[in-house]
Scaffold this motif. Structure first.
Motif, PDB file in Angstrom:
ATOM      1  N   ALA A  20      53.693 -23.125  95.269  1.00 34.45           N
ATOM      2  CA  ALA A  20      54.090 -24.530  95.390  1.00 34.45           C
ATOM      3  C   ALA A  20      53.573 -25.350  94.211  1.00 34.45           C
ATOM      4  CB  ALA A  20      53.574 -25.110  96.708  1.00 34.45           C
ATOM      5  N   TYR A  21      52.344 -25.062  93.797  1.00 36.97           N
ATOM      6  CA  TYR A  21      51.755 -25.795  92.668  1.00 36.97           C
ATOM      7  C   TYR A  21      52.544 -25.543  91.388  1.00 36.97           C
ATOM      8  CZ  TYR A  21      48.103 -27.625  89.585  1.00 36.97           C
ATOM      9  OH  TYR A  21      47.404 -28.364  88.662  1.00 36.97           O
ATOM     10  N   GLY A  22      52.881 -24.285  91.132  1.00 36.24           N
ATOM     11  CA  GLY A  22      53.637 -23.962  89.930  1.00 36.24           C
ATOM     12  C   GLY A  22      55.007 -24.598  89.919  1.00 36.24           C
ATOM     13  N   LEU A  23      55.704 -24.567  91.061  1.00 41.27           N
ATOM     14  CA  LEU A  23      57.037 -25.170  91.135  1.00 41.27           C
ATOM     15  C   LEU A  23      56.952 -26.694  91.023  1.00 41.27           C
ATOM     16  CD1 LEU A  23      58.583 -22.999  94.003  1.00 41.27           C
ATOM     17  CD2 LEU A  23      59.003 -22.802  91.541  1.00 41.27           C
ATOM     18  N   GLY A  24      55.933 -27.278  91.640  1.00 38.40           N
ATOM     19  CA  GLY A  24      55.771 -28.728  91.553  1.00 38.40           C
ATOM     20  C   GLY A  24      55.495 -29.198  90.139  1.00 38.40           C
ATOM     21  N   ARG A  25      54.740 -28.394  89.380  1.00 37.17           N
ATOM     22  CA  ARG A  25      54.442 -28.755  87.994  1.00 37.17           C
ATOM     23  C   ARG A  25      55.701 -28.745  87.116  1.00 37.17           C
ATOM     24  NH1 ARG A  25      50.592 -31.984  87.834  1.00 37.17           N
ATOM     25  NH2 ARG A  25      48.456 -31.235  87.760  1.00 37.17           N
ATOM     26  N   ILE A  26      56.733 -28.020  87.523  1.00 42.14           N
ATOM     27  CA  ILE A  26      58.000 -28.086  86.785  1.00 42.14           C
ATOM     28  C   ILE A  26      58.515 -29.520  86.802  1.00 42.14           C
ATOM     29  CG2 ILE A  26      60.396 -27.290  86.696  1.00 42.14           C
ATOM     30  CD1 ILE A  26      59.496 -24.664  87.929  1.00 42.14           C
ATOM     31  N   GLY A  27      58.363 -30.185  87.952  1.00 35.37           N
ATOM     32  CA  GLY A  27      58.781 -31.581  88.048  1.00 35.37           C
ATOM     33  C   GLY A  27      57.997 -32.478  87.112  1.00 35.37           C
ATOM     34  N   CYS A  28      56.689 -32.211  86.961  1.00 31.57           N
ATOM     35  CA  CYS A  28      55.868 -32.993  86.029  1.00 31.57           C
ATOM     36  C   CYS A  28      56.370 -32.823  84.597  1.00 31.57           C
ATOM     37  CB  CYS A  28      54.406 -32.552  86.123  1.00 31.57           C
ATOM     38  SG  CYS A  28      53.624 -32.837  87.723  1.00 31.57           S
ATOM     39  N   GLN A  29      56.666 -31.581  84.219  1.00 30.61           N
ATOM     40  CA  GLN A  29      57.100 -31.305  82.853  1.00 30.61           C
ATOM     41  C   GLN A  29      58.483 -31.894  82.583  1.00 30.61           C
ATOM     42  OE1 GLN A  29      55.485 -29.998  80.336  1.00 30.61           O
ATOM     43  NE2 GLN A  29      57.204 -29.900  78.904  1.00 30.61           N
ATOM     44  N   VAL A  30      59.397 -31.712  83.516  1.00 37.60           N
ATOM     45  CA  VAL A  30      60.771 -32.162  83.313  1.00 37.60           C
ATOM     46  C   VAL A  30      60.862 -33.685  83.264  1.00 37.60           C
ATOM     47  CG1 VAL A  30      63.075 -32.242  84.364  1.00 37.60           C
ATOM     48  CG2 VAL A  30      61.813 -30.090  84.293  1.00 37.60           C
ATOM     49  N   SER A  31      60.092 -34.363  84.108  1.00 36.30           N
ATOM     50  CA  SER A  31      60.181 -35.823  84.167  1.00 36.30           C
ATOM     51  C   SER A  31      59.269 -36.516  83.165  1.00 36.30           C
ATOM     52  CB  SER A  31      59.828 -36.309  85.576  1.00 36.30           C
ATOM     53  OG  SER A  31      58.470 -36.043  85.883  1.00 36.30           O
ATOM     54  N   GLY A  32      58.216 -35.834  82.711  1.00 32.55           N
ATOM     55  CA  GLY A  32      57.243 -36.479  81.831  1.00 32.55           C
ATOM     56  C   GLY A  32      56.493 -37.559  82.568  1.00 32.55           C
ATOM     57  N   ASP A  33      55.807 -37.172  83.660  1.00 34.38           N
ATOM     58  CA  ASP A  33      55.211 -38.169  84.547  1.00 34.38           C
ATOM     59  C   ASP A  33      53.790 -38.575  84.153  1.00 34.38           C
ATOM     60  OD1 ASP A  33      53.782 -35.911  85.199  1.00 34.38           O
ATOM     61  OD2 ASP A  33      53.940 -36.169  87.356  1.00 34.38           O
ATOM     62  N   GLY A  34      53.320 -38.155  82.987  1.00 36.22           N
ATOM     63  CA  GLY A  34      51.995 -38.559  82.523  1.00 36.22           C
ATOM     64  C   GLY A  34      50.945 -37.490  82.674  1.00 36.22           C
ATOM     65  N   ASP A  35      51.283 -36.362  83.308  1.00 35.86           N
ATOM     66  CA  ASP A  35      50.314 -35.269  83.449  1.00 35.86           C
ATOM     67  C   ASP A  35      50.326 -34.407  82.186  1.00 35.86           C
ATOM     68  OD1 ASP A  35      49.104 -35.577  86.015  1.00 35.86           O
ATOM     69  OD2 ASP A  35      51.025 -35.087  86.910  1.00 35.86           O
ATOM     70  N   TRP A  36      50.091 -35.051  81.070  1.00 36.42           N
ATOM     71  CA  TRP A  36      50.064 -34.314  79.812  1.00 36.42           C
ATOM     72  C   TRP A  36      48.638 -34.260  79.278  1.00 36.42           C
ATOM     73  CZ3 TRP A  36      54.055 -38.429  79.446  1.00 36.42           C
ATOM     74  CH2 TRP A  36      53.501 -39.686  79.195  1.00 36.42           C
ATOM     75  N   GLY A  37      48.487 -33.599  78.147  1.00 32.04           N
ATOM     76  CA  GLY A  37      47.159 -33.368  77.614  1.00 32.04           C
ATOM     77  C   GLY A  37      46.751 -34.361  76.545  1.00 32.04           C
ATOM     78  N   ILE A  38      45.660 -34.031  75.864  1.00 31.87           N
ATOM     79  CA  ILE A  38      45.177 -34.855  74.766  1.00 31.87           C
ATOM     80  C   ILE A  38      46.082 -34.634  73.557  1.00 31.87           C
ATOM     81  CG2 ILE A  38      42.812 -34.811  75.608  1.00 31.87           C
ATOM     82  CD1 ILE A  38      42.204 -32.655  73.533  1.00 31.87           C
ATOM     83  N   TYR A  39      45.906 -35.449  72.532  1.00 33.13           N
ATOM     84  CA  TYR A  39      46.753 -35.380  71.341  1.00 33.13           C
ATOM     85  C   TYR A  39      46.450 -34.131  70.519  1.00 33.13           C
ATOM     86  CZ  TYR A  39      47.036 -40.220  72.746  1.00 33.13           C
ATOM     87  OH  TYR A  39      47.188 -41.356  73.492  1.00 33.13           O
ATOM     88  N   ASN A  40      47.495 -33.498  70.048  1.00 34.23           N
ATOM     89  CA  ASN A  40      47.342 -32.372  69.130  1.00 34.23           C
ATOM     90  C   ASN A  40      47.683 -32.863  67.734  1.00 34.23           C
ATOM     91  OD1 ASN A  40      47.256 -30.020  67.702  1.00 34.23           O
ATOM     92  ND2 ASN A  40      48.689 -28.898  69.001  1.00 34.23           N
ATOM     93  N   SER A  41      46.653 -33.123  66.945  1.00 32.12           N
ATOM     94  CA  SER A  41      46.846 -33.751  65.640  1.00 32.12           C
ATOM     95  C   SER A  41      47.378 -32.790  64.587  1.00 32.12           C
ATOM     96  CB  SER A  41      45.521 -34.350  65.160  1.00 32.12           C
ATOM     97  OG  SER A  41      44.495 -33.361  65.179  1.00 32.12           O
ATOM     98  N   ALA A  42      47.697 -31.553  64.976  1.00 38.82           N
ATOM     99  CA  ALA A  42      48.299 -30.613  64.030  1.00 38.82           C
ATOM    100  C   ALA A  42      49.803 -30.831  63.900  1.00 38.82           C
ATOM    101  CB  ALA A  42      48.019 -29.181  64.465  1.00 38.82           C
ATOM    102  N   PHE A  43      50.329 -31.777  64.686  1.00 36.58           N
ATOM    103  CA  PHE A  43      51.775 -32.023  64.679  1.00 36.58           C
ATOM    104  C   PHE A  43      52.047 -33.521  64.630  1.00 36.58           C
ATOM    105  CE2 PHE A  43      51.156 -27.904  66.561  1.00 36.58           C
ATOM    106  CZ  PHE A  43      52.203 -27.136  66.070  1.00 36.58           C
ATOM    107  N   LYS A  44      53.254 -33.865  64.158  1.00 40.54           N
ATOM    108  CA  LYS A  44      53.714 -35.246  64.120  1.00 40.54           C
ATOM    109  C   LYS A  44      55.047 -35.354  64.837  1.00 40.54           C
ATOM    110  CE  LYS A  44      53.575 -37.908  60.614  1.00 40.54           C
ATOM    111  NZ  LYS A  44      53.741 -38.507  59.271  1.00 40.54           N
ATOM    112  N   THR A  45      55.438 -36.576  65.132  1.00 44.02           N
ATOM    113  CA  THR A  45      56.738 -36.820  65.755  1.00 44.02           C
ATOM    114  C   THR A  45      57.647 -37.537  64.781  1.00 44.02           C
ATOM    115  OG1 THR A  45      56.061 -38.960  66.651  1.00 44.02           O
ATOM    116  CG2 THR A  45      55.668 -37.029  68.027  1.00 44.02           C
TER     117      THR A  45
END
Length: 428
Positions: free
Chosen positions: A227-252
């Protein structure tokens, strides 16, 4: 990112169905997780029952009675609410409306509410009428744990979501005080809060219905990991703020793209674009793509979550309307990592679930796995830190350590009791 299913169907199939604005991606995957896990739970409870771990309970029921006024009214009420709110979505222009505002407002469609209420009432009356006897009888039926999966799932949903929301509110108390209505949002849910509150509710339920709790939680461990793994798909797909710290090796890029950068590039970007949501300049790591993982896309290591549901960040170029923001500095997509780890742990637990004869040991292993997974992901995840005796752990880190310790102690005690031939711990 797809904040709701409207954007997914528009992107994938070229159709624009306005009512899909109300189907949040996060909520959709949470619901999907509960449905899939209910099927898995039923399968496992049946297997354990065949092994003798569970037995049935006898329940007295009265058969042959016609539908009572209370039953008819309750079915009408349920049908009216669903029709008024849910079916009413199809007749509402949802494009510029917040789903939570609609659900918790008085808005709806009376005609669809009355129609569905009448249908629910008729179905209840018809079903009861088919079973009606000249003289109602009292019968005793045998109910197995797998017959109660519907009740178990509803308990897990209600107390899981309530606990997840309460723990998130306590963790972000100042934000809650600024906007109390955020409590009714489907974003901002703390998994451990849901785990603890749902666990307490299910413990009470198993005691009430004489279900062996240790065998029951052995079944629940792999199911909760799934259930946790499937629920986290919703976090990733929607971009609900459950993301990590900044990776300064990349730019947007302004249009929402990721490419490698240097540390100097990151510092300049932070100064120009990202200071408004940076807590401090150390809230990042420099982690370029390893050579051995060069086959993976850049967004696996850093992502800007374009069109995220929280509308966090800066405006995307050539985008107008809602959900037109992205993070100006890419972050570690920790929800993606948790999807992979959770499903991998579920696979391990599922593979070894039949090897342990001492009830409760498999659940102890689950506690260790889930605690370690969350503890290490917190190292690259954005979260509120606490101040305890000069240390600054997050709420999740603290609970993770306790879960690992509890899991170890649980395994040791249960195995010791089994080796010494002592009676198993009374669980019901």
């Amino acid at each position: 990112m797809y904040p709701n299913l409207y954007y997914f169907f528009k992107d994938a199939f070229g159709v624009e169905w306005n009512f899909l604005h109300f189907v949040n991606s996060f909520g959709f995957f949470v619901a999907l997780a509960f449905i899939i896990c209910s099927v898995v739970l039923t399968k496992e409870l049946k297997r354990k029952s065949k092994e003798g771990a569970f037995g049935p309970t006898e329940v007295k029921v009265i058969v042959g009675k016609p539908a009572s006024v209370t039953e008819l009214l309750s079915n009408f009420g349920l049908g009216f609410i669903l029709g008024y709110k849910i079916l009413g979505l199809f007749l509402t222009n949802a494009e510029n409306m917040n789903p939570q505002e609609y659900i918790f407002s008085a808005r709806g469609n009376v005609l669809t509410g009355l129609a569905l209420g009448a249908l629910f009432t008729f179905i209840k009356w018809r079903d009861k009428n088919k079973q009606k006897l000249a003289q109602p009888e009292t019968r005793i039926i045998r109910v197995w744990p797998h017959d109660r999966v519907g009740e178990i799932t509803m308990l897990a949903i209600v107390f899981g979501l309530l606990g997840a929301k309460l723990f998130d509110t306590f963790e972000n108390w100042s934000a809650f005080l600024r906007d109390p209505s955020s409590f009714f949002s489907m974003s901002g849910l703390t998994y451990y809060g849901g785990l603890i509150c749902a666990g307490i509710a299910l413990w009470w339920y198993t005691r009430k219905h004489n279900i062996n709790f240790l065998h029951f939680i052995d079944v629940m461990g792999p199911v909760m990991m799934l259930a946790y793994g499937l629920g986290r798909i919703g976090c990733q797909v929607s971009g609900d703020g459950d993301w990590g710290i900044y990776n300064s090796a990349f730019k947007t890029t302004p249009n929402g793209g990721i490419f490698p950068a240097t540390a100097d590039d990151f510092k300049n970007t932070v100064m120009q674009q990202a200071t408004f949501f940076m807590h401090n300049s150390d809230h990042h790591a420099f982690f370029p793509k390893p050579g051995m993982l060069s086959f993976l896309p850049d967004w696996f290591f850093a992502y800007d979550f374009p069109h995220n549901v929280n509308e966090a960040g800066v405006p995307l170029a050539n985008c107008a309307g809602k959900f037109c923001a992205h993070l100006p500095v890419p972050v570690f997509p920790t929800s993606l990592y948790e999807i992979i780890m959770a499903l991998a742990i579920f696979g391990i637990l599922w593979a070894i679930r039949k090897r342990f004869k001492v009830p409760g040991v498999l659940f102890g292993i689950y506690l260790i796995f889930t605690g370690l997974e969350r503890f290490f992901i917190e190292k690259i995840r954005v979260n509120v830190k606490m101040d305890i005796l000069g240390m600054h752990p997050t709420q999740a880190e603290l609970i993770s350590v306790l879960l690992v310790l509890f899991g170890l102690v649980m395994i040791i005690i249960l195995n010791q009791r089994n080796k010494t031939g002592r009676e198993p711990i009374k669980t019901s």
